[in-house]
Design a protein around this motif. Structure first.
Motif, short mmCIF file in Angstrom:
data_model
loop_
_atom_site.label_atom_id
_atom_site.label_comp_id
_atom_site.label_asym_id
_atom_site.label_seq_id
_atom_site.Cartn_x
_atom_site.Cartn_y
_atom_site.Cartn_z
N MET A 1 9.46 17.58 14.91
CA MET A 1 8.29 18.05 14.47
C MET A 1 6.62 16.91 14.93
N GLU A 2 5.47 16.87 15.15
CA GLU A 2 4.55 16.14 15.49
C GLU A 2 2.99 16.95 15.29
N MET A 3 2.11 16.14 15.28
CA MET A 3 0.80 16.59 14.22
C MET A 3 -0.37 15.35 14.91
N ILE A 4 -1.84 16.29 15.44
CA ILE A 4 -2.78 15.37 16.26
C ILE A 4 -3.66 15.76 15.06
N ILE A 5 -4.86 15.60 14.63
CA ILE A 5 -4.93 15.26 13.91
C ILE A 5 -6.02 15.11 13.75
N GLY B 1 3.73 24.54 21.36
CA GLY B 1 2.49 23.78 21.04
C GLY B 1 1.39 24.53 20.58
N VAL B 2 0.47 23.87 19.81
CA VAL B 2 -0.39 25.13 19.07
C VAL B 2 -1.56 23.50 19.22
N LEU B 3 -2.93 24.92 19.78
CA LEU B 3 -4.31 23.43 20.26
C LEU B 3 -5.26 24.77 19.56
N GLY B 4 -5.50 23.60 17.90
CA GLY B 4 -6.70 24.60 16.70
C GLY B 4 -5.30 25.33 15.59
N PHE B 5 -4.67 24.89 15.63
CA PHE B 5 -3.78 25.53 14.23
C PHE B 5 -4.53 26.21 12.81
N HIS B 6 -6.06 25.53 13.04
CA HIS B 6 -6.66 25.61 11.39
C HIS B 6 -6.76 27.63 11.40
N LEU C 1 8.01 27.84 9.32
CA LEU C 1 7.42 27.62 9.99
C LEU C 1 8.01 25.98 10.81
N ILE C 2 8.60 25.12 9.66
CA ILE C 2 9.16 24.33 9.69
C ILE C 2 11.08 24.71 10.09
N ARG C 3 11.48 26.03 9.25
CA ARG C 3 12.63 26.20 9.88
C ARG C 3 12.91 27.26 10.74
N ARG C 4 11.54 27.45 11.20
CA ARG C 4 11.94 28.43 12.61
C ARG C 4 11.58 27.89 13.87
N ASN C 5 10.42 26.50 13.88
CA ASN C 5 10.21 26.42 14.83
C ASN C 5 9.71 24.70 14.13
N GLY D 1 10.58 22.08 16.42
CA GLY D 1 10.43 21.03 17.07
C GLY D 1 8.40 20.67 17.75
N ILE D 2 7.64 22.00 16.96
CA ILE D 2 6.39 22.04 17.38
C ILE D 2 5.94 20.87 17.73
N ILE D 3 4.36 21.13 18.37
CA ILE D 3 3.73 20.15 18.18
C ILE D 3 2.10 20.56 17.82
N LEU D 4 1.59 19.97 16.73
CA LEU D 4 0.16 20.86 16.50
C LEU D 4 -0.80 20.13 16.11
N VAL D 5 -1.44 20.64 16.69
CA VAL D 5 -2.75 20.01 16.49
C VAL D 5 -4.49 20.95 15.70
N SER D 6 -4.48 19.97 14.74
CA SER D 6 -5.09 20.96 14.06
C SER D 6 -6.20 19.65 13.54
N ASP D 7 -8.00 20.80 13.23
CA ASP D 7 -9.27 20.19 12.49
C ASP D 7 -8.67 19.75 11.22
#
Lengths: 189, 126
Positions: free
Chosen positions: B1-5, B41-46, B66-70, B72-78
């Motif tokens: 999992m990776e996050m861009i905030i 990947g998800v944009l605007g996760f918030h 989310l950790i359990r089921r996905n 490897g997801i890339i999340l972008v959140s405010d």
């Protein structure tokens, strides 16, 4: 040593600060709680924090106003949480210091520093948003901002916690960086 | 999992699209929970969190699920927690929930990048 921990709402500041205290060693630990439990929401918040602290060996000391009169055991480690509540209490509660808030709190911090071996202060970043405030709220923001600047000036280390990750903006060269990672003698995060 | 905030309008989506060119992005403002659990990947996760809360669906265990089921997801959140405590109770709850969920996800993520003025600052990389 003094450490300032700041960050946004729900960012993991408390957990980080508590783990800083635990990793600083096993001296007597004092938690200065500043949130006045005035409604259901704040009582819930206090309960959540108590649960987080459980098993970490803190003695809790409630201080809603009048920090300069607080006495702690010589050589202890103090965690004060949270400055944003203390400032609001001093400014807006009847028994508060009102226009003398800055002086009262800075005096209190210096007094704590004299008594404690280590002081960790948690504060809040409430300064980046589009809404314009006036009157009391703007005065509150100004006061907390000034106090935060004072705190960073007094601190050996200062970190902004971003979703649990410490981003240091002040680091003393002589002191090893505190990671805030959980130690085994503590409770669960 | 990776996050861009980061704060609003800082170029997080452009940064994410540049960093992960092969990914099919979904929008937090549109996707369902089931879609979230299989998205790359998800944009605007918030926005997703806000919609779930508005619909009064439980978000208490969202991070864990989310950790359990996905994982490897890339999340972008405010980041939404940098202002005065909101007067409105829903806004207060939403602001705190975004923080709690993202803190839990950041602890699990291999990499967390904070975007300011379009520039990415890696604050976690393991």
């Amino acid at each position: 040593m003094m450490i300032l921990v700041t960050g946004g709402s729900g960012s993991g500041k408390s957990a980080f600060a508590e783990n800083c205290v635990v990793s600083l060693g096993s001296e007597k630990r004092i938690y200065i709680a500043t949130m006045y439990p005035y409604d259901g929401e704040s009582r819930k918040r206090v309960k959540r924090h108590r649960k987080m602290r459980a098993g970490k060996g803190f003695d809790t000391l409630e201080c809603y106003t009048g920090l300069s009169g607080v006495h702690v055991p010589e050589g202890c480690t103090v965690l004060l949480e949270c400055m944003s509540n203390l400032v609001a209490n001093e400014m807006f509660r009847e028994e508060g210091a009102h226009e003398r808030t800055y002086d009262e709190i800075t005096k209190g911090i210096l007094h704590l520093k004299e008594q404690a071996a280590h002081l960790i202060v948690v504060t809040n970043e409430i300064f980046s948003e589009a809404v314009c405030y006036q009157g009391d709220t703007e005065e509150y923001r100004r006061c907390l901002g000034n106090i935060n600047q004072f705190l960073a000036g007094q601190s050996d280390q200062a970190a902004e916690v971003v979703y649990g990750i410490p981003v240091y903006f002040k680091k003393s060269t002589e002191i090893p960086k505190i990671t805030g990672e959980e130690k085994t003698d503590g409770g669960k995060l | 999992m990776e996050m861009i905030i980061g704060g609003a309008f800082q170029g997080k989506a452009s940064y994410a699209e540049k960093m992960y060119p092969g990914i099919r992005w979904k929008k937090g403002a549109e996707l369902s929970a089931e879609e979230l659990f299989c998205a790359e990947g998800v944009l605007g996760f918030h926005e997703f969190i806000r919609r779930e809360m508005q619909a009064e669906r439980d978000t208490e265990n969202l991070a864990e699920e989310l950790i359990r089921r996905n994982p490897g997801i890339i999340l972008v959140s405010d980041e939404v927690g940098y202002g005065v405590v909101p007067v409105d109770a829903f806004d207060r709850a939403y602001r705190e929930r975004v923080g709690r969920i993202c803190t839990e996800l950041a602890a699990f993520s291999q990499k967390v990048t904070r975007v300011i003025c379009g520039a990415g600052m890696v604050i976690k990389d393991v």
